[in-house]
Write a protein that holds these residues in place. Sequence first.
Motif, PDB file in Angstrom:
ATOM      1  N   UNK A  46       9.705   8.990   0.451  1.00 15.51           N
ATOM      2  CA  UNK A  46       8.475   8.197   0.514  1.00 15.51           C
ATOM      3  C   UNK A  46       7.401   8.898   1.339  1.00 15.51           C
ATOM      4  N   UNK A  47       7.778   9.407   2.497  1.00 18.41           N
ATOM      5  CA  UNK A  47       6.808  10.076   3.375  1.00 18.41           C
ATOM      6  C   UNK A  47       6.302  11.363   2.739  1.00 18.41           C
ATOM      7  N   UNK A  48       7.200  12.163   2.169  1.00 15.40           N
ATOM      8  CA  UNK A  48       6.792  13.422   1.547  1.00 15.40           C
ATOM      9  C   UNK A  48       5.871  13.166   0.358  1.00 15.40           C
ATOM     10  N   UNK A  49       6.200  12.178  -0.452  1.00 15.67           N
ATOM     11  CA  UNK A  49       5.365  11.836  -1.601  1.00 15.67           C
ATOM     12  C   UNK A  49       3.983  11.380  -1.141  1.00 15.67           C
ATOM     13  N   UNK A  50       3.943  10.558  -0.100  1.00 11.16           N
ATOM     14  CA  UNK A  50       2.660  10.087   0.425  1.00 11.16           C
ATOM     15  C   UNK A  50       1.834  11.257   0.955  1.00 11.16           C
ATOM     16  N   UNK A  51       2.485  12.195   1.644  1.00 15.86           N
ATOM     17  CA  UNK A  51       1.762  13.353   2.171  1.00 15.86           C
ATOM     18  C   UNK A  51       1.208  14.225   1.043  1.00 15.86           C
ATOM     19  N   UNK A  52       1.975  14.363  -0.040  1.00 11.46           N
ATOM     20  CA  UNK A  52       1.548  15.199  -1.165  1.00 11.46           C
ATOM     21  C   UNK A  52       0.479  14.543  -2.030  1.00 11.46           C
ATOM     22  N   UNK A  53       0.673  13.262  -2.342  1.00 11.26           N
ATOM     23  CA  UNK A  53      -0.160  12.630  -3.366  1.00 11.26           C
ATOM     24  C   UNK A  53      -0.993  11.446  -2.881  1.00 11.26           C
ATOM     25  N   UNK A  54      -0.659  10.913  -1.702  1.00 11.52           N
ATOM     26  CA  UNK A  54      -1.339   9.713  -1.226  1.00 11.52           C
ATOM     27  C   UNK A  54      -0.692   8.434  -1.737  1.00 11.52           C
ATOM     28  N   UNK A  55       0.383   8.581  -2.520  1.00 14.12           N
ATOM     29  CA  UNK A  55       1.102   7.430  -3.064  1.00 14.12           C
ATOM     30  C   UNK A  55       2.575   7.563  -2.696  1.00 14.12           C
ATOM     31  N   UNK A  56       3.114   6.645  -1.897  1.00 14.88           N
ATOM     32  CA  UNK A  56       4.534   6.725  -1.550  1.00 14.88           C
ATOM     33  C   UNK A  56       5.403   6.377  -2.759  1.00 14.88           C
ATOM     34  N   UNK A  57       6.364   7.247  -3.062  1.00 11.13           N
ATOM     35  CA  UNK A  57       7.270   7.005  -4.183  1.00 11.13           C
ATOM     36  C   UNK A  57       8.604   7.668  -3.893  1.00 11.13           C
ATOM     37  N   UNK A  58       9.670   7.054  -4.376  1.00  5.89           N
ATOM     38  CA  UNK A  58      11.016   7.599  -4.225  1.00  5.89           C
ATOM     39  C   UNK A  58      11.878   7.054  -5.351  1.00  5.89           C
ATOM     40  N   UNK A  59      12.839   7.856  -5.819  1.00  5.68           N
ATOM     41  CA  UNK A  59      13.707   7.391  -6.902  1.00  5.68           C
ATOM     42  C   UNK A  59      14.455   6.096  -6.576  1.00  5.68           C
ATOM     43  N   UNK A  60      14.841   5.907  -5.320  1.00  9.78           N
ATOM     44  CA  UNK A  60      15.624   4.725  -4.944  1.00  9.78           C
ATOM     45  C   UNK A  60      14.775   3.561  -4.459  1.00  9.78           C
ATOM     46  N   UNK A  61      13.456   3.665  -4.600  1.00 17.89           N
ATOM     47  CA  UNK A  61      12.571   2.599  -4.103  1.00 17.89           C
ATOM     48  C   UNK A  61      11.695   2.069  -5.228  1.00 17.89           C
ATOM     49  N   UNK A  62      11.371   0.773  -5.175  1.00 21.02           N
ATOM     50  CA  UNK A  62      10.437   0.228  -6.162  1.00 21.02           C
ATOM     51  C   UNK A  62       9.029   0.746  -5.879  1.00 21.02           C
ATOM     52  N   UNK A  63       8.142   0.562  -6.819  1.00 23.98           N
ATOM     53  CA  UNK A  63       6.747   0.963  -6.611  1.00 23.98           C
ATOM     54  C   UNK A  63       6.180   0.193  -5.423  1.00 23.98           C
ATOM     55  N   UNK A  64       5.524   0.904  -4.540  1.00 25.85           N
ATOM     56  CA  UNK A  64       4.936   0.276  -3.356  1.00 25.85           C
ATOM     57  C   UNK A  64       3.602  -0.338  -3.760  1.00 25.85           C
ATOM     58  N   UNK A  65       3.417  -1.640  -3.515  1.00 26.17           N
ATOM     59  CA  UNK A  65       2.155  -2.271  -3.912  1.00 26.17           C
ATOM     60  C   UNK A  65       0.987  -1.763  -3.071  1.00 26.17           C
TER      61      UNK A  65
END
Length: 68
Positions: free
Chosen positions: A8-27
């Motif tokens: 989640x943190x790495x995705x947010x740092x890269x794209x501005x949107x937190x995402x992870x395979x084991x997590x639902x879409x963050x609203x």
Amino acid sequence: MSDTFIDLVASFARTGVPAAPAAPAVPVFAPGRASALILGGPGVARVAELPKQRQLRFWDEAGWGPRI
């Protein structure tokens, strides 16, 4: 859980949107729709209403903020 958090943190740092395979879409944050991504417990991650909404509102109403 730690892998999900790191994703989640790495995705947010890269794209501005937190995402992870084991997590639902963050609203997207909206003041009228308070929700949070809760990590831990069954299912690793879930989106839920803020569990302490009333207690958190106290600090907004008190006008308290951190001193920088």
